[in-house]
Design an enzyme around this catalytic site. Structure first.
Site: not given
Lengths: 443, 469
Positions: B170, B196-197
């Protein structure tokens, strides 16, 4: 006589408290146990205790405040040395709950209180360290680009790991997950890397075997084995990975490279579920607490290349059941880490070791952390291998002798490639040796 | 979180204030406040001072003289009896040209070391647009990604969802879209990182800076290591910045959200900590309200447009997940990524059967494009059946027509792989932007048998066939 002892204590407790209130005595710093539920106790009193403050039950037990209610305080016990009873006195310490670490404990098996588990004594020079992790600011990180070699061809060539990367190792029981972590630790010899192996809920025997394996291969001088055994209780098991990462962070702040293997997070998730359900938290998917993703994310986000040159590389391990990598906890952790090495029971049985499932494994950083030496070769071989495996699957029943020459060649080359990926435990290959091994396959 | 400048700027006089109550209970993600006055409402911001540091909270619900509030940072070390103060203005973020080129956290503070001298802030809980304000027209926007342009073409003002389980690509797709669409468009854009990261956040910032795109972009981060309030509120803060560019600067704005599922996930954590009854899979009771509140703000108006690309995580690879479906119903187009396809080394790992947009119609893209889509999907559907037959009986047992479909579908599948600009460093193959006219020609040629003599391997990771030959 002993039968009515608790109730005597209880009524004593009530009387004492009423007396204290009447004389406006200070009941703020102390309280009494009102309810015991496994390792979770409800305490009345402790009016001015802080959240996550360390509290002690005499010299019997210690724990931390996990909830401050309007009438009672909830405490999770991390260490219970002797039986506790309703009515026992609980004292606040004015200190946040923390763990301990001793700089001289490298080379040893310790728990979160810096107790040497083999010698059975606590390190004298232990220093307090935090038991919760704090987020590392985005702007304090830099690009992950330096390789961390595991000595395994399949990893270093196809799914490379960079310093600061979080690479998940997952697979069923007995597929060699721990071995990959140990191989990586052993291969750090001479690289000035501090290794921390976090053993959660492993048997004492297993941890001793791991210790002996690492010792024999000269890996212990730079390695800390941080353990919480199953009988240390759930709160200790739950907190230990955070302690491991706090210790790692300390080394990283000094500019050191650190490798942390967490074995394993499936157990950690289950322990956290147990604590949460006992503490009456609202359950989510599969009865895990809804913040189980956050719990794992905050741990694994400690993995980073820090701006001062230090780094924390994390290899978390997850145990799957029946080869299903799409269950809740597994997909959560896949979506946190920078890639996953999937081990398959089928490949293991077929004698492929490490038993990597090539299609499902991935490194999101890939060539970015590889030296030029291996980058192009790795990309080419991975593509060829995947294409071979796909062809083999579609034409599973076809007779190889009747195939077109192109296809037959592809199949034969593919088989050789697979064969070359095999590697026995603790027999690391240097990047140049890996290159030599696969050189003939790139023409 | 050490200081909260955006909050502090809004109410300098707060110090002199009288406390509005005291803390009476604390848990991991909530505090209860015994109120002196009833002049407090949901989404007000309150704070306490402990050890010289302020901790902020947002009011979630009020019950008589007890208010429950959610911490914007952590509750470690807080104790009962602390005095509580209120800050007027609630949660705010910069609402001026100063937003460009800067990185904010969810609470409106810059985290890239820059300082905004004269802040002009706006509350992040903007009211929704009315029906009259929404503009539904827009030009087609080509992304240069073959599989997206062909199966799920989009127009300005669309909401595009990139759905996929863990680790199927994604983020790479979103980054390629930033690269292709944003670079080509020339207008300002907003990147909202939710849950997210941090590593990827940092890399995005570096890449934008390296390619001189940062000055036209605003970034808001609430990453996965942060507490759920920060992750949840990043969505509102990011949209407020997008609305500034649309409404005040009259621009066609691109908003990239990675990942909108994490917004609902963060809300479910908050809801559970407050002891609310969960719905299936532990999601927040008010999930449908929450997602609508955010999605309804992403629309085009007469003054400008917001086109958004949103990554959507699929937990446990479960496409029937309640939150995923709630998000899906707001999308104008969707690209579904599948693990089964990624496993074969095909990237982007698009599942064509679940990839489509409102534009796929004769009116939207013209008769030729539309009928090619229909034919391609029919080929893929038949291929799925044939694959099983071939595995059991072998390719020789197929009729001539089926044999053709079998090989052409495989070529088509390989053709829809694409070398990406953002994964050059991984694959070693330079990225390609493919014109839609070439895509239509190539697909037509593959389906009609023009390319029957070419080996299927030659379609693997190429741009257009024309350029290869």
């Amino acid at each position: 006589m002993s039968m009515d002892e608790p109730s005597t204590k209880l009524s004593d407790s009530i009387k004492e408290k009423i007396a204290a209130i009447k004389t406006e005595e200070n009941v703020y710093g102390m309280g009494r146990i009102a309810r015991i539920r496994n390792y979770i106790i409800e305490v009345s009193g402790l009016e001015d205790v802080g959240f996550f403050e360390r509290v002690v039950v005499g010299d019997k037990a210690e724990g931390y405040v996990s909830r401050i209610g309007r009438n009672q305080v909830t405490v999770e016990l991390v260490r219970v040395l002797s039986p506790i009873f309703v009515g026992d006195e609980v004292t606040a310490t004015k200190q946040p709950f923390g763990a301990y670490f001793s700089p001289s404990s490298l080379g040893h098996v310790v728990d979160m209180f810096a107790e040497d588990k083999i010698a059975g004594s606590i390190f004298k020079d232990r220093e307090p360290v935090g038991a919760v992790v704090e987020p590392i600011p985005i702007m304090d990180r830099t690009t992950v680009s330096r390789p961390l070699y595991t000595g395994l061809a399949v990893v270093d060539l196809l799914y490379p790991i960079g310093r600061g990367q979080r690479q998940l190792i997952l697979g069923d029981k007995k597929t060699g997950k721990t071995q990959i972590g140990l191989d990586a630790i052993v291969n750090q010899r001479g690289t000035d890397t501090v290794c921390i192996y976090v053993a959660l809920g492993k048997t004492k025997k297993t941890v001793k075997e791991i210790y002996s394996d690492l010792l024999q291969r000269g890996a212990m001088p730079y390695t800390l084995i941080l353990t919480a055994f199953q009988d240390d209780g759930a709160p200790a098991l739950y907190r230990t990975p955070a302690v491991g990462l706090t210790i790692a962070n300390r080394f990283m702040q000094e500019g050191k490279d650190v490798l942390v293997v967490i074995d394993d997070l499936t157990l950690h998730a289950n322990i956290y579920r147990e604590i949460s359900l006992l503490a009456d938290k609202v359950p989510g998917r599969d009865a895990y607490p809804p913040d189980v993703f956050f719990t794992h994310a905050s741990l694994l986000e400690q993995g980073c290349q820090y701006h001062n040159g230090g780094s924390i590389t994390i290899l978390p391990i997850v145990e799957t059941r029946g080869g299903d990598i799409t269950d809740y906890i597994t997909t959560n952790i896949i979506s946190i880490t920078d890639g996953q090495l999937v081990l398959s029971a089928k490949a293991f049985e077929q004698g492929q070791k490490p038993a990597v499932n090539f299609g499902l494994s991935v490194s999101r950083l890939g060539g970015q952390v590889q030296e030029d030496l291996l980058r192009q070769m790795g990309a080419d071989i991975r593509r060829e291998l995947l294409s071979f495996l796909e062809t083999r699957e579609v034409f599973e029943l076809a007779n190889i002798d009747e195939m077109s020459e192109d296809m037959r060649n592809q199949i034969i080359r593919g088989r050789i490639l697979l064969e070359k990926m095999n590697q026995y435990k603790f027999s690391p290959l240097a990047p140049t040796e890996i290159r030599t091994r696969f050189e003939e396959m790139t023409v | 979180m050490s200081t909260v400048t955006a909050l502090e700027n809004t109410t300098q006089a707060a110090h002199a204030k009288r406390p509005i109550g005291k803390i009476v209970a604390i848990s991991n993600m909530s505090v209860s406040v015994l109120l002196d006055s009833y002049d407090i409402s949901v989404r007000d911001i309150i704070y306490v001072v402990s050890n010289g540091e302020r901790s902020y909270f947002e009011i979630n619900n009020v019950n008589g003289n007890i208010a429950n509030a959610i911490p914007l940072s952590y509750v470690y070390g807080l104790s009962k009896g602390l005095d509580v103060y209120v800050r007027e203005g609630g949660l705010r973020i910069e609402y001026s040209d100063e937003v460009l080129g800067k990185v904010f956290d969810a609470l409106g503070d810059t985290i890239d070391g820059t300082i905004i001298a004269e802040p002009h802030t706006k509350n992040i809980y903007e009211k929704n647009l009315s029906m009259a304000e929404i503009n539904i027209k827009g030009d087609i926007l080509w992304t240069g990604i073959k599989v997206v342009d062909f199966f799920a073409p989009l127009q300005k003002g669309f909401k595009m969802g990139m759905f996929g389980g863990a680790g199927v690509g994604k983020t790479v797709l979103v980054k390629e879209l930033i690269n292709n669409v944003y670079t080509g468009q020339g207008s300002n854009s907003v990147f909202v990182g939710i849950g997210e990261r941090s590593r990827e956040g940092r890399e995005l910032f570096d890449e934008m800076a390296a390619s001189d795109l940062l000055s036209k972009m605003s970034i808001v981060f609430g990453q996965m290591g942060e507490n759920p309030m920060i992750r949840s509120r990043a969505a509102y803060s990011g949209l407020t910045v997008g609305e500034y560019l649309r409404d005040e600067k009259s621009q066609d704005v691109l908003v990239f959200i990675d990942n909108i599922y994490r917004f609902l996930q963060a809300n479910s954590e908050i809801s559970a900590e407050l002891g609310n009854m969960p719905i299936e899979s532990g999601y927040s009771t008010s999930l449908l309200t929450e997602i609508s509140e955010v999605m309804e703000r992403i629309n085009s108006t007469e003054s400008g447009s917001i086109t958004s690309f949103q990554a959507v995580f699929i937990p446990a690879d479960d496409m029937t997940d309640f939150a995923v479906n709630a998000i899906m119903s707001h999308m104008d187009g969707q690209v579904a990524l599948s693990r089964k396809i990624a496993e074969k080394g095909i990237y982007p790992a698009v599942d064509v059967f679940n990839t489509t947009s409102k534009l796929v119609s004769v009116e939207g893209v013209g008769e030729r494009h539309f009928s090619l889509v229909e034919r391609a999907i029919a080929h893929f559907a038949r291929y799925e059946d044939l694959e099983e037959i071939v595995a059991v009986l072998g390719i020789d047992e197929l009729s001539e027509e089926d044999t053709n479909i079998f090989y052409r579908a495989r070529k088509l599948r390989n053709y829809f792989t694409q070398p990406m600009f953002v994964s050059e460093k991984y694959t070693g193959i330079p990225g390609e932007f493919v014109d839609i006219a070439d895509v239509l020609n190539d697909v037509e040629n593959i389906l009609s048998g023009e390319f029957d003599t070419l080996d299927e391997g030659e379609f693997y990771y190429i741009g257009s066939v024309k350029r290869e030959l």
